[in-house]
Design an enzyme around this catalytic site. Structure first.
Site, PDB file in Angstrom:
ATOM      1  N   GLU A  89      -3.335  -1.199 -12.743  1.00 52.02           N
ATOM      2  CA  GLU A  89      -4.553  -1.970 -12.483  1.00 52.02           C
ATOM      3  C   GLU A  89      -5.641  -1.723 -13.519  1.00 52.02           C
ATOM      4  O   GLU A  89      -6.579  -2.500 -13.622  1.00 52.02           O
ATOM      5  CB  GLU A  89      -5.097  -1.650 -11.081  1.00 52.02           C
ATOM      6  CG  GLU A  89      -4.211  -2.195  -9.980  1.00 52.02           C
ATOM      7  CD  GLU A  89      -4.653  -1.751  -8.586  1.00 52.02           C
ATOM      8  OE1 GLU A  89      -4.490  -2.544  -7.656  1.00 52.02           O
ATOM      9  OE2 GLU A  89      -5.137  -0.618  -8.417  1.00 52.02           O
ATOM     10  N   GLY A 112      -4.090  -7.444  -0.053  1.00 51.80           N
ATOM     11  CA  GLY A 112      -3.341  -8.393   0.761  1.00 51.80           C
ATOM     12  C   GLY A 112      -4.306  -9.384   1.403  1.00 51.80           C
ATOM     13  O   GLY A 112      -5.335  -8.998   1.946  1.00 51.80           O
ATOM     14  N   MET A 118      -6.637  -0.401   0.321  1.00 47.19           N
ATOM     15  CA  MET A 118      -6.574   0.978   0.776  1.00 47.19           C
ATOM     16  C   MET A 118      -7.623   1.912   0.156  1.00 47.19           C
ATOM     17  O   MET A 118      -7.527   3.125   0.305  1.00 47.19           O
ATOM     18  CB  MET A 118      -5.144   1.519   0.542  1.00 47.19           C
ATOM     19  CG  MET A 118      -4.095   0.662   1.255  1.00 47.19           C
ATOM     20  SD  MET A 118      -2.383   1.116   0.917  1.00 47.19           S
ATOM     21  CE  MET A 118      -2.247   2.643   1.807  1.00 47.19           C
ATOM     22  N   GLU A 119      -8.604   1.361  -0.559  1.00 48.22           N
ATOM     23  CA  GLU A 119      -9.577   2.232  -1.233  1.00 48.22           C
ATOM     24  C   GLU A 119     -11.036   1.783  -1.131  1.00 48.22           C
ATOM     25  O   GLU A 119     -11.950   2.621  -1.087  1.00 48.22           O
ATOM     26  CB  GLU A 119      -9.249   2.354  -2.748  1.00 48.22           C
ATOM     27  CG  GLU A 119      -7.891   2.939  -3.082  1.00 48.22           C
ATOM     28  CD  GLU A 119      -6.754   1.917  -3.010  1.00 48.22           C
ATOM     29  OE1 GLU A 119      -7.053   0.708  -3.038  1.00 48.22           O
ATOM     30  OE2 GLU A 119      -5.581   2.326  -2.907  1.00 48.22           O
ATOM     31  N   ASP A 138      -0.563 -10.435  -2.313  1.00 45.92           N
ATOM     32  CA  ASP A 138       0.407 -10.720  -1.254  1.00 45.92           C
ATOM     33  C   ASP A 138      -0.368 -11.195  -0.036  1.00 45.92           C
ATOM     34  O   ASP A 138      -1.592 -11.167  -0.026  1.00 45.92           O
ATOM     35  CB  ASP A 138       1.205  -9.439  -0.926  1.00 45.92           C
ATOM     36  CG  ASP A 138       0.302  -8.307  -0.474  1.00 45.92           C
ATOM     37  OD1 ASP A 138      -0.015  -8.241   0.720  1.00 45.92           O
ATOM     38  OD2 ASP A 138      -0.131  -7.492  -1.331  1.00 45.92           O
TER      39      ASP A 138
HETATM   40  N1  SAH Z   1       4.398  -1.809  -3.709  1.00 47.03           N
HETATM   41  C1  SAH Z   1       3.565  -0.977  -4.504  1.00 47.03           C
HETATM   42  C2  SAH Z   1       2.664  -0.227  -3.604  1.00 47.03           C
HETATM   43  C3  SAH Z   1       1.353  -0.839  -3.596  1.00 47.03           C
HETATM   44  S1  SAH Z   1       0.408  -0.098  -2.373  1.00 47.03           S
HETATM   45  C4  SAH Z   1       4.363  -0.004  -5.294  1.00 47.03           C
HETATM   46  O1  SAH Z   1       5.563  -0.084  -5.218  1.00 47.03           O
HETATM   47  O2  SAH Z   1       3.778   0.800  -6.011  1.00 47.03           O
HETATM   48  C5  SAH Z   1      -0.802  -1.166  -2.313  1.00 47.03           C
HETATM   49  C6  SAH Z   1      -1.945  -0.976  -3.246  1.00 47.03           C
HETATM   50  O3  SAH Z   1      -2.482  -2.264  -3.434  1.00 47.03           O
HETATM   51  C7  SAH Z   1      -3.061  -0.161  -2.626  1.00 47.03           C
HETATM   52  O4  SAH Z   1      -3.769   0.511  -3.628  1.00 47.03           O
HETATM   53  C8  SAH Z   1      -3.913  -1.216  -1.911  1.00 47.03           C
HETATM   54  O5  SAH Z   1      -5.287  -1.034  -2.163  1.00 47.03           O
HETATM   55  C9  SAH Z   1      -3.463  -2.566  -2.458  1.00 47.03           C
HETATM   56  N2  SAH Z   1      -2.795  -3.505  -1.533  1.00 47.03           N
HETATM   57  C10 SAH Z   1      -2.158  -4.613  -1.961  1.00 47.03           C
HETATM   58  N3  SAH Z   1      -1.595  -5.273  -0.930  1.00 47.03           N
HETATM   59  C11 SAH Z   1      -1.863  -4.566   0.198  1.00 47.03           C
HETATM   60  C12 SAH Z   1      -1.510  -4.715   1.569  1.00 47.03           C
HETATM   61  N4  SAH Z   1      -0.740  -5.736   1.984  1.00 47.03           N
HETATM   62  N5  SAH Z   1      -1.934  -3.775   2.451  1.00 47.03           N
HETATM   63  C13 SAH Z   1      -2.693  -2.728   2.036  1.00 47.03           C
HETATM   64  N6  SAH Z   1      -3.044  -2.530   0.738  1.00 47.03           N
HETATM   65  C14 SAH Z   1      -2.643  -3.421  -0.188  1.00 47.03           C
END
Ligand code: SAH
Length: 252
Positions: A15, A81, A197-198, A221
């Site tokens: 990011e 999301g 998440m932040e 997403d």
């Molecule tokens: N799939 C990713 C993990 C992303 S975790 C991997 O394999 O690395 C999600 C990160 O994007 C977090 O930092 C959060 O802030 C954001 N995010 C994106 N979509 C989200 C969702 N559906 N729920 C919660 N956080 C989401």
């Protein structure tokens, strides 16, 4: 007048990598398993860092930016999301207010309220919001967007006329991956535009230290059973480019 020092944060390396590459006079500082990149963008002092995922990581990182690097303002850029039904993948949400959807110390305190602070919703800075809004509108113009992102990637993620939305962002230590989670959130916090998440952790710390902030989130997403899209490709080809262009426009 106090010198402006802008902190730029994301959760994942993908990011912020593009923004790190914009830095001139770049230096690396390692503190607490994180790398803080200092330098300048258009002669403006900035510090860029990725916190890793979650509220604790984000709160610790922004505290370090404030206490060790003396930032005077903070810009968070990342993905989220979509919760509101009118949001599409590739749209951008600028958080006017942030709430921690997983904070619940009831019945001692009302649900969502941060105990002993007496607040549940943290507001972004008005001037930064205005600046962010203008910068984002510009990059979402079709002609601009097609100059910076290849057509095949816009097509792959079905991004056609991406829009900017302003509103509530809800944060918590939970990845949203099904409609049950999504519907439950909508019942308790119906104004929520997107979930991540932040952001609200950053907002709380900025509030405590009186640091103006904005949270910018690209919808990656729809926070449902399809949320595990081609995440890395999306961050690399779409949201990373958005971040670079937005930061270039904000720091002129
Ligand atoms: N799939 C990713 C993990 C992303 S975790 C991997 O394999 O690395 C999600 C990160 O994007 C977090 O930092 C959060 O802030 C954001 N995010 C994106 N979509 C989200 C969702 N559906 N729920 C919660 N956080 C989401």
């Amino acid at each position: 007048m106090k010198q402006r020092i802008i902190g730029i944060m994301g959760a994942l390396p993908e990011e912020i990598n593009g923004v790190v590459n914009l830095l001139q006079n770049k230096e690396e500082h390692r503190i607490g398993k994180r790398i803080y990149y200092t330098g300048t963008i258009n002669n403006q002092s900035v510090i860029v860092v990725y916190s890793r995922i979650g509220k604790v990581a984000a709160a610790a990182t922004v505290s370090t930016l404030i206490l060790k690097f003396n930032i005077t303002e903070l810009i968070f850029t990342g993905v989220a999301g979509g919760i509101a039904s009118d949001l599409k993948i590739g749209d951008i949400v600028l958080g006017t207010e942030l709430v921690q959807h997983d904070m619940d110390a009831s019945p001692l305190f009302p649900e969502f309220e941060i105990p002993l602070i007496g607040k549940s919703h943290f507001k972004s800075d008005k001037d930064l919001l205005q600046l962010g809004e203008n910068s984002i509108q510009q990059i979402l113009e079709n002609s601009y967007l097609h100059q910076v992102i290849e057509e095949k990637y816009l097509d792959q993620f079905n991004i056609h006329h991406p829009k900017l939305h302003l509103g509530l962002i809800a944060s918590g230590d939970q990845f949203f991956k099904n409609s049950t989670q999504k519907n439950k959130l909508l019942t308790v916090l119906p104004a929520t535009k997107c979930v991540e998440m932040e952001g609200a952790a950053v907002a709380q710390i900025c509030y405590e230290f009186d640091i103006p902030f904005i949270i910018i989130r690209t919808i990656s997403d729809e926070a449902d059973q399809h949320s595990t899209i081609d995440f890395m490709k999306f961050t690399e080809k779409i949201s990373n480019i958005y971040s670079i262009e937005i930061i270039k426009n904000i720091i002129k």
